[in-house]
Write an enzyme that holds these catalytic residues in place. Structure first.
Site, short mmCIF file in Angstrom:
data_model
loop_
_atom_site.label_atom_id
_atom_site.label_comp_id
_atom_site.label_asym_id
_atom_site.label_seq_id
_atom_site.Cartn_x
_atom_site.Cartn_y
_atom_site.Cartn_z
N GLY A 8 0.49 -1.62 -0.28
CA GLY A 8 -0.05 0.12 -0.48
C GLY A 8 1.18 0.95 -0.03
O GLY A 8 2.25 1.40 0.89
N ALA A 9 0.91 1.95 -0.89
CA ALA A 9 1.36 3.80 -1.06
C ALA A 9 0.35 4.82 -0.47
O ALA A 9 0.58 5.79 -1.32
CB ALA A 9 2.00 3.82 -2.53
N TYR A 11 -0.99 7.12 2.88
CA TYR A 11 -0.08 7.97 3.61
C TYR A 11 0.76 6.84 4.94
O TYR A 11 2.30 7.31 4.98
CB TYR A 11 -0.68 9.13 4.69
CG TYR A 11 -1.73 9.71 4.46
CD1 TYR A 11 -1.79 10.41 3.77
CD2 TYR A 11 -3.22 9.49 4.11
CE1 TYR A 11 -2.18 12.56 2.77
CE2 TYR A 11 -3.58 10.56 3.37
CZ TYR A 11 -3.92 11.60 2.79
OH TYR A 11 -4.50 12.69 2.95
N ALA A 12 0.63 5.95 4.91
CA ALA A 12 1.03 5.11 6.21
C ALA A 12 2.11 4.86 4.69
O ALA A 12 3.55 4.56 5.60
CB ALA A 12 0.52 4.04 7.06
N VAL A 76 -3.10 -6.70 -3.73
CA VAL A 76 -2.75 -7.62 -2.90
C VAL A 76 -3.89 -8.33 -2.33
O VAL A 76 -4.84 -7.33 -2.02
CB VAL A 76 -2.50 -7.14 -1.31
CG1 VAL A 76 -1.76 -8.06 -0.09
CG2 VAL A 76 -0.97 -6.40 -1.79
N GLU A 164 -17.43 17.47 4.54
CA GLU A 164 -16.47 18.29 4.08
C GLU A 164 -17.01 17.66 2.65
O GLU A 164 -16.97 19.09 1.89
CB GLU A 164 -15.48 17.63 4.27
CG GLU A 164 -14.14 18.37 5.96
CD GLU A 164 -12.91 17.81 5.75
OE1 GLU A 164 -12.56 16.75 5.78
OE2 GLU A 164 -12.01 18.67 6.11
N ALA A 315 -5.12 10.50 8.43
CA ALA A 315 -3.60 10.52 7.62
C ALA A 315 -2.68 11.21 8.75
O ALA A 315 -1.68 10.76 8.83
CB ALA A 315 -4.07 11.91 6.58
N GLN A 316 -3.63 11.46 9.98
CA GLN A 316 -1.97 12.16 10.46
C GLN A 316 -1.59 10.88 11.82
O GLN A 316 -0.52 10.85 11.75
CB GLN A 316 -2.84 12.83 11.49
CG GLN A 316 -1.49 14.07 11.98
CD GLN A 316 -2.16 15.27 13.15
OE1 GLN A 316 -2.33 14.72 14.83
NE2 GLN A 316 -3.22 15.44 12.99
N LYS A 375 -6.26 24.38 7.75
CA LYS A 375 -6.46 23.52 7.06
C LYS A 375 -5.79 23.32 6.17
O LYS A 375 -5.35 22.21 5.78
CB LYS A 375 -8.38 23.08 6.67
CG LYS A 375 -8.36 21.63 5.60
CD LYS A 375 -8.17 20.86 6.50
CE LYS A 375 -8.30 19.30 5.83
NZ LYS A 375 -9.75 18.42 5.71
P1 NAD Z 1 -16.95 8.87 11.24
O1 NAD Z 1 -17.21 7.43 11.66
O2 NAD Z 1 -16.49 9.33 12.14
O3 NAD Z 1 -18.70 9.58 10.64
C1 NAD Z 1 -19.50 9.04 10.10
C2 NAD Z 1 -20.84 9.69 10.76
O4 NAD Z 1 -22.04 8.73 10.12
C3 NAD Z 1 -21.19 9.57 11.94
O5 NAD Z 1 -21.67 10.82 12.09
C4 NAD Z 1 -22.46 8.27 12.18
O6 NAD Z 1 -23.42 8.58 13.70
C5 NAD Z 1 -22.89 8.52 11.10
N1 NAD Z 1 -23.73 7.50 10.17
C6 NAD Z 1 -23.33 5.78 11.10
N2 NAD Z 1 -24.14 5.09 10.32
C7 NAD Z 1 -25.14 5.13 10.13
C8 NAD Z 1 -26.54 4.91 9.73
N3 NAD Z 1 -26.88 4.28 9.88
N4 NAD Z 1 -27.65 6.21 9.35
C9 NAD Z 1 -27.11 7.44 9.49
N5 NAD Z 1 -25.86 8.07 10.02
C10 NAD Z 1 -24.85 7.34 9.78
O7 NAD Z 1 -16.67 8.31 9.58
P2 NAD Z 1 -15.74 9.39 8.42
O8 NAD Z 1 -16.60 10.77 8.87
O9 NAD Z 1 -15.85 8.70 7.14
O10 NAD Z 1 -13.97 9.33 9.00
C11 NAD Z 1 -13.43 8.43 9.37
C12 NAD Z 1 -12.70 8.57 9.87
O11 NAD Z 1 -11.97 9.71 9.03
C13 NAD Z 1 -12.56 9.33 11.19
O12 NAD Z 1 -11.58 9.31 12.05
C14 NAD Z 1 -12.20 10.40 10.62
O13 NAD Z 1 -11.88 11.58 11.85
C15 NAD Z 1 -11.56 11.41 9.74
N6 NAD Z 1 -11.70 12.29 8.95
C16 NAD Z 1 -11.22 12.96 9.16
C17 NAD Z 1 -10.81 14.46 8.02
C18 NAD Z 1 -10.22 15.56 8.70
O14 NAD Z 1 -9.38 15.05 9.62
N7 NAD Z 1 -10.27 17.28 8.52
C19 NAD Z 1 -11.83 14.21 7.13
C20 NAD Z 1 -12.44 13.15 6.92
C21 NAD Z 1 -12.50 11.72 7.43
#
Ligand code: NAD
Length: 402
Positions: A8-9, A11-12, A76, A164, A315-316, A375
């Site tokens: 895998g290429a 972040y990690a 893989v 986002e 990613a961090q 950001k």
């Molecule tokens: P997440 O798990 O953080 O959020 C998913 C959301 O979907 C939650 O609010 C949850 O309550 C909701 N959900 C789950 N099942 C549901 C359902 N059946 N019906 C309705 N809502 C439901 O997932 P993510 O947003 O994909 O993020 C994944 C990871 O990546 C996290 O750790 C996040 O912090 C990280 N991330 C970070 C950044 C950033 O730092 N800017 C940006 C994107 C993602």
């Protein structure tokens, strides 16, 4: 010569290779990825909305690896730790002395019916581009049919990815409206979220600021709405926890699934002791059952001793893990003791469109336009870590707001 295999290429994995290739020693590195390029997974929402072309967030792996590394473009399929080998989709088998498993994330559906079949996923460059093409098609369909469902863009889940993405869609509303021949207000952006309160990592005040920001961008937040099924063009949900809660539904011709992620399916295929594709690793980032297997990034769960829960996958942390395994592999090859990984998140900032964001940097809250500047700098710093200054210059990313 010892063989170090990195799978895998992202972040990690790429960080592990870039750190490892700086060390001299009697070892060779092989890196495998299904794509010839690295992509900035944190910026997929911009490609999905069509704010940027994919070229802005990808660069060729070959640009950043040295002669010490052989790159193989393949997928893989399975790691067989008992045989120190890895099976690839082309049927080729690779063997290793040390392997770094960094195969990244996939979309988590929690078994919800129709989520994979009837909602769009946003997990890589191809799927992100597909979302944008789909929206362009839906706007054209509206012109033919005048059916408002073609103007509704529905996001399942309002986690960081969901908000986002919603912010990026809101930025592109004017363009979508022109394509459909309607006014901007006719493009509906809706987030359907199970929780009653979003952005759980922020205190009440900062989370409320986020909600207000989302609403100000004309995004409809349907909180407390647990999705039960995705039918073609329709999201079925309940607003109460009770078993007899009536099913409700909302229709939309664009439905994007962002309710969370799990680690690569290869973790299950390979028989690792995983949960949702993530393996709880030792303090030195190795698999508890295999001394020559390091597991990092989104396929790894590293426990936070303060909360007794794994750190969230970001990613961090993936990048920090990549650098750390390089150090430990050099120790291991020399027969030295390994170092424990320690991690303290520098902060979390989520964008809501191009010029707005919110988050925490250390303990300081950042909001609005200044937060969007923070950001963009975080993302650029990450690009320099992965690709070097050359990639940052190539992408013209000094001009932060274009
Ligand atoms: P997440 O798990 O953080 O959020 C998913 C959301 O979907 C939650 O609010 C949850 O309550 C909701 N959900 C789950 N099942 C549901 C359902 N059946 N019906 C309705 N809502 C439901 O997932 P993510 O947003 O994909 O993020 C994944 C990871 O990546 C996290 O750790 C996040 O912090 C990280 N991330 C970070 C950044 C950033 O730092 N800017 C940006 C994107 C993602």
């Amino acid at each position: 010569m010892q063989e170090v295999l990195v799978l895998g290429a992202g972040y990690a994995g790429l960080k592990a290779v870039r750190s490892l290739q700086k060390h001299s020693g009697d070892f060779h590195i092989t890196l495998v990825d299904r794509n010839k390029y690295h992509y900035e997974a944190t910026e997929l929402h911009e490609v999905a909305a069509g704010s940027h072309s994919k070229d802005k967030i990808i660069f060729p792996v070959a640009d950043v690896i040295s002669d010490k590394v052989t790159f193989i473009q393949d997928e893989v399929v399975q790691v067989i730790p008992e045989k120190n080998s890895v099976v690839l989709k082309s049927d080729r088998t690779l063997t290793y002395d040390i392997v770094v498993v960094s195969l990244g994330f996939r979309s988590e559906t929690f078994g919800i019916k129709g989520a994979l079949e009837n909602a769009l996923q946003m997990v890589d460059i191809d799927t992100a581009e597909h979302i944008h093409h789909h929206i362009v098609n839906m706007m054209a369909k509206y012109r033919e049919t005048k059916d408002k469902n073609y103007l509704r863009i529905l996001i399942c889940g309002a986690g960081f990815t969901g908000v986002e993405l919603a912010g990026a869609f809101a930025d592109e509303r004017k363009r979508y409206a022109e394509l459909a021949g309607v006014s901007e207000n006719d493009i509906e952006i809706v987030c359907v979220e199970a929780a009653k309160r979003i952005l759980p990592m922020f205190d009440d005040k900062l989370a409320q600021y986020g909600v207000d920001l989302i609403k100000k961008r004309g995004i409809t937040l349907m909180l407390g709405s647990m999705i039960k099924e995705i039918k073609p063009g329709e999201v079925v949900y309940v607003t109460s926890q009770e078993d007899a809660a009536p099913l409700q539904s909302i229709s939309a011709e664009t439905i994007v699934w962002t309710t969370g992620v799990s680690g690569s399916a290869v973790m299950t295929e390979s028989g690792f002791n995983e949960r949702r594709g993530r393996v709880v690793v030792n303090a030195d980032l190795r698999d508890p059952n295999h001394d020559n297997v390091y597991i990092i990034g989104d396929v790894s769960a590293f426990m936070d001793s303060q909360t007794n829960r794994p750190f969230p996958t970001t990613a961090q942390i993936a990048t920090r893990m990549g650098a750390h395994v390089a150090t430990n592999i050099v120790h291991q090859l020399k027969g030295e003791a390994l170092e424990d990984f320690t991690y303290k998140a520098l902060g979390t900032v989520a964008s809501i469109g191009n010029t707005n964001a919110l988050g925490l940097v250390g303990k300081a809250k950042v909001k609005g336009y200044p937060a969007s500047f923070v950001k963009k700098n975080i993302v650029n710093k990450s690009l320099v870590e992965m690709g070097g200054l050359k990639e940052l210059l190539a992408k013209g990313r000094f001009d932060l707001y274009h």
